[in-house]
Design a protein around this motif. Structure first.
Motif, PDB file in Angstrom:
ATOM      1  N   GLY A  28     157.896  95.550 116.593  1.00 42.92           N
ATOM      2  CA  GLY A  28     157.435  96.887 116.921  1.00 42.92           C
ATOM      3  C   GLY A  28     157.468  97.815 115.730  1.00 42.92           C
ATOM      4  N   ALA A  29     158.517  97.743 114.929  1.00 41.39           N
ATOM      5  CA  ALA A  29     158.621  98.609 113.766  1.00 41.39           C
ATOM      6  C   ALA A  29     157.533  98.313 112.747  1.00 41.39           C
ATOM      7  CB  ALA A  29     160.001  98.450 113.121  1.00 41.39           C
ATOM      8  N   GLU A  30     157.062  97.076 112.712  1.00 38.28           N
ATOM      9  CA  GLU A  30     156.047  96.679 111.749  1.00 38.28           C
ATOM     10  C   GLU A  30     154.641  96.668 112.352  1.00 38.28           C
ATOM     11  OE1 GLU A  30     156.549  96.186 108.639  1.00 38.28           O
ATOM     12  OE2 GLU A  30     158.645  95.627 108.339  1.00 38.28           O
ATOM     13  N   ASP A  31     154.455  97.267 113.518  1.00 37.38           N
ATOM     14  CA  ASP A  31     153.143  97.364 114.180  1.00 37.38           C
ATOM     15  C   ASP A  31     152.634  96.018 114.702  1.00 37.38           C
ATOM     16  OD1 ASP A  31     153.063 100.066 113.861  1.00 37.38           O
ATOM     17  OD2 ASP A  31     151.307 100.108 112.558  1.00 37.38           O
ATOM     18  N   TYR A  32     153.538  95.153 115.162  1.00 43.19           N
ATOM     19  CA  TYR A  32     153.173  93.919 115.863  1.00 43.19           C
ATOM     20  C   TYR A  32     152.171  93.060 115.078  1.00 43.19           C
ATOM     21  CZ  TYR A  32     155.003  97.086 119.390  1.00 43.19           C
ATOM     22  OH  TYR A  32     155.783  97.998 120.069  1.00 43.19           O
ATOM     23  N   PRO A  33     152.519  92.640 113.869  1.00 46.57           N
ATOM     24  CA  PRO A  33     151.562  91.865 113.072  1.00 46.57           C
ATOM     25  C   PRO A  33     151.302  90.461 113.595  1.00 46.57           C
ATOM     26  CG  PRO A  33     153.688  91.937 111.971  1.00 46.57           C
ATOM     27  CD  PRO A  33     153.794  92.851 113.158  1.00 46.57           C
TER      28      PRO A  33
ATOM     29  N   LEU B 236     148.321  85.397 107.304  1.00 50.51           N
ATOM     30  CA  LEU B 236     148.148  84.331 106.315  1.00 50.51           C
ATOM     31  C   LEU B 236     149.476  83.669 105.982  1.00 50.51           C
ATOM     32  CD1 LEU B 236     146.394  82.782 104.230  1.00 50.51           C
ATOM     33  CD2 LEU B 236     146.825  84.673 102.642  1.00 50.51           C
ATOM     34  N   PHE B 237     150.506  84.483 105.777  1.00 48.33           N
ATOM     35  CA  PHE B 237     151.823  83.964 105.382  1.00 48.33           C
ATOM     36  C   PHE B 237     152.785  83.843 106.552  1.00 48.33           C
ATOM     37  CE2 PHE B 237     150.145  86.053 101.517  1.00 48.33           C
ATOM     38  CZ  PHE B 237     150.107  84.936 100.681  1.00 48.33           C
ATOM     39  N   ARG B 238     152.308  84.170 107.779  1.00 49.49           N
ATOM     40  CA  ARG B 238     153.128  84.082 108.994  1.00 49.49           C
ATOM     41  C   ARG B 238     154.450  84.843 108.809  1.00 49.49           C
ATOM     42  NH1 ARG B 238     148.674  82.182 110.005  1.00 49.49           N
ATOM     43  NH2 ARG B 238     148.268  80.408 111.379  1.00 49.49           N
ATOM     44  N   THR B 239     154.321  86.103 108.419  1.00 51.25           N
ATOM     45  CA  THR B 239     155.492  86.954 108.242  1.00 51.25           C
ATOM     46  C   THR B 239     155.283  88.258 108.998  1.00 51.25           C
ATOM     47  OG1 THR B 239     156.846  88.176 106.639  1.00 51.25           O
ATOM     48  CG2 THR B 239     154.515  87.893 106.098  1.00 51.25           C
ATOM     49  N   GLU B 240     156.392  88.829 109.487  1.00 49.39           N
ATOM     50  CA  GLU B 240     156.322  90.118 110.165  1.00 49.39           C
ATOM     51  C   GLU B 240     156.590  91.290 109.223  1.00 49.39           C
ATOM     52  OE1 GLU B 240     159.026  89.957 113.429  1.00 49.39           O
ATOM     53  OE2 GLU B 240     157.590  88.942 114.730  1.00 49.39           O
ATOM     54  N   ARG B 241     156.798  91.021 107.964  1.00 49.72           N
ATOM     55  CA  ARG B 241     157.157  92.084 107.010  1.00 49.72           C
ATOM     56  C   ARG B 241     155.879  92.773 106.511  1.00 49.72           C
ATOM     57  NH1 ARG B 241     161.830  90.042 103.046  1.00 49.72           N
ATOM     58  NH2 ARG B 241     162.002  92.304 102.812  1.00 49.72           N
ATOM     59  N   ARG B 242     155.234  93.480 107.427  1.00 49.80           N
ATOM     60  CA  ARG B 242     153.953  94.119 107.105  1.00 49.80           C
ATOM     61  C   ARG B 242     154.095  95.181 106.024  1.00 49.80           C
ATOM     62  NH1 ARG B 242     151.584  98.494 107.646  1.00 49.80           N
ATOM     63  NH2 ARG B 242     153.328  99.360 108.809  1.00 49.80           N
ATOM     64  N   ARG B 243     155.182  95.930 106.028  1.00 47.12           N
ATOM     65  CA  ARG B 243     155.353  96.984 105.032  1.00 47.12           C
ATOM     66  C   ARG B 243     155.448  96.406 103.631  1.00 47.12           C
ATOM     67  NH1 ARG B 243     159.690 100.715 108.442  1.00 47.12           N
ATOM     68  NH2 ARG B 243     158.150 101.621 109.870  1.00 47.12           N
ATOM     69  N   LEU B 244     156.147  95.292 103.495  1.00 46.56           N
ATOM     70  CA  LEU B 244     156.240  94.649 102.183  1.00 46.56           C
ATOM     71  C   LEU B 244     154.871  94.149 101.742  1.00 46.56           C
ATOM     72  CD1 LEU B 244     157.912  93.541  99.832  1.00 46.56           C
ATOM     73  CD2 LEU B 244     158.327  91.471 101.195  1.00 46.56           C
ATOM     74  N   VAL B 245     154.106  93.560 102.664  1.00 46.47           N
ATOM     75  CA  VAL B 245     152.763  93.079 102.336  1.00 46.47           C
ATOM     76  C   VAL B 245     151.857  94.255 101.962  1.00 46.47           C
ATOM     77  CG1 VAL B 245     150.738  91.868 103.239  1.00 46.47           C
ATOM     78  CG2 VAL B 245     153.030  91.061 103.819  1.00 46.47           C
ATOM     79  N   THR B 246     152.022  95.397 102.638  1.00 50.50           N
ATOM     80  CA  THR B 246     151.243  96.593 102.305  1.00 50.50           C
ATOM     81  C   THR B 246     151.482  97.015 100.870  1.00 50.50           C
ATOM     82  OG1 THR B 246     151.321  97.393 104.593  1.00 50.50           O
ATOM     83  CG2 THR B 246     150.848  99.019 102.881  1.00 50.50           C
ATOM     84  N   PHE B 247     152.730  97.095 100.472  1.00 57.46           N
ATOM     85  CA  PHE B 247     153.059  97.514  99.106  1.00 57.46           C
ATOM     86  C   PHE B 247     152.545  96.500  98.087  1.00 57.46           C
ATOM     87  CE2 PHE B 247     155.974  97.666  95.453  1.00 57.46           C
ATOM     88  CZ  PHE B 247     155.805  98.995  95.073  1.00 57.46           C
TER      89      PHE B 247
END
Length: 426
Positions: free
Chosen positions: A20-25, A315-326
């Motif tokens: 939820g914090a990462e916008d449900y990636p 693509l990388f099957r990760t929920e760390r959307r904020r890190l991917v954004t940066f």
């Protein structure tokens, strides 16, 4: 068939924690996170208010008279674009899934990673272009030293991702302020332009600066945002109803995109300039032009890098959307520094041929194969490659490349029909 890998974000009922914090990636957006009409609409309008669209309109403004030729072209092209995007927007609402997650059903567990890479790289390219564009225009408008361009690119490249880093809430907050402000500036600028043109009389004769055929003109109207529109499910998955999802996409991609085309056409016809920022400067409204420049670029940049983050997470099957954004914003900034601005547009035009068939396959897969309802993620067996989907995509891409007419439309229609036939046969 190999059973789909289940991540924590894909488990049914995961509506809290990192997902939820990462916008449900990697999971469907739950009901308690859905939004109303205007929050979704303002975000999408901010996305479609883009300088590149106005430049496309500028090419049309010097080739066709505003009335009735160009008006009909904008109406037809915007209708085609809006119908296509609304179909994908409905898929996003109904499933609660992003475009990347829908692609997993359409192309398979591994096949969808290729579409992730294509969609993600496209958005990175546009982010690099936007970062370079605001720097170059700003230094020219304010007559700044060109040696400032590199540090300004770094500053803008990292700053514009902040609202996307926050997520939907950050982008929606910016859109609530920026979209009304941009609309006011557009109305003021067009009013001045019509007065300078003798209340519009100068816009009626046929344009003569360049020759465009009707299919070429429609391709410009449809093609400017067909790639971005393919990923509209990233936003409509937050919609609270089908009416909200379809209505907001029509408002943004029919009225919003059409307005940008028309504004670019008027500016080119009256001043020889297609970008409203430069038009405002010519009209003696430099401060308003600088404000418009920031709002115009920022509201598209954060949507663009958000789309990249959603594709990257899948693509990388990760929920760390904020890190991917940066990481995406940093990559886009580096590409801007390396001069991608100079060769991006022809390359992105080519990608505009290859991306629309993705949307055609996704819609056909959802409405025909799955009959309007995906099974729960992680609860079904997913093939590594969905061969009918990949074959239909290839057919759509070939049709877009070599077929007569409007390439994006060719790709969408052929991909849909090919997938429907292959599903029936298999």
């Amino acid at each position: 068939m190999a059973r789909a890998a289940v991540t924590r974000g894909e488990r049914a009922g995961d509506t809290t924690g990192r997902s939820g914090a990462e916008d449900y990636p990697l999971s469907a957006v739950p009901g308690n996170a859905r939004r109303g009409f205007w929050p979704i609409s303002l975000v999408l309008l901010g996305f479609t208010f883009f300088s590149a669209t106005m430049w496309g309109g500028g090419n049309l403004g010097v080739a066709f008279p505003l009335w009735p030729d160009l008006a009909v072209i904008i109406l037809c092209g915007s209708t085609i674009l809006a119908v296509y995007v609304a179909g994908l927007g409905y898929v996003g609402y109904k499933s609660g899934l992003s475009t990347a997650l829908s692609a997993r059903f359409a192309f398979g567990e591994l096949g969808s990673r290729w579409s992730d890479a294509l969609l993600g790289f496209t958005q990175i390219g546009w982010y690099a272009w936007g970062t370079a564009t605001i720097t170059i225009i700003l230094t020219r408008l304010l007559d700044l030293d060109t040696r400032l361009q590199a540090p300004l690119m770094v500053c803008f490249g990292l700053a514009f991702c902040l609202t996307a880093y926050i997520g939907y809430r950050g982008i929606a907050a910016l859109s609530r302020v920026s979209v009304p402000a941009m609309l006011l500036l557009i109305v003021a600028s067009v009013s001045v332009a019509l007065q300078d043109a003798g209340n519009g009389a100068a816009l009626l004769p046929s344009g003569t600066a360049c020759a465009l055929t009707l299919p070429e003109a429609l391709t410009i109207v449809v093609g400017t945002f067909v790639s971005g529109g393919t990923q509209v499910a990233n936003w409509t998955r937050f919609a609270g109803s089908a009416r909200i999802a379809v209505g907001s996409t029509f408002l943004a991609f029919f009225l919003g995109n059409g307005l940008m085309i028309a504004v670019g056409a008027v500016g080119a016809a009256v001043y020889g300039l297609s970008d409203i920022v430069e038009v405002l400067a010519v009209q003696g409204l430099l401060s308003a032009g600088v404000l418009m420049l920031f709002l115009n670029i920022w509201t598209t940049q954060d949507n663009t890098i958000y789309n990249f983050s959603v594709a990257g997470c899948h693509l990388f099957r990760t929920e760390r959307r904020r890190l991917v954004t940066f990481a995406g914003a940093t990559t886009g900034t580096l590409l801007a520094l390396l001069g991608m601005y100079d060769w991006l547009i022809p390359y992105m035009t080519l990608l505009g041929v290859f991306i629309p068939p993705l949307g055609g396959v996704i819609m056909a897969d959802f409405f025909i194969r799955h009959r309007g309802r995906y099974p729960a993620l992680g609860e079904v067996a997913t093939p590594r490659f969905n061969l009918p989907g990949l074959a239909a995509y290839a057919a759509g891409s070939i049709a877009a490349l070599v077929g007569p007419g409007i390439p994006p439309v060719n790709g969408i229609v052929v991909a849909c029909l090919a997938y429907a036939c292959l599903v029936r046969l298999t």
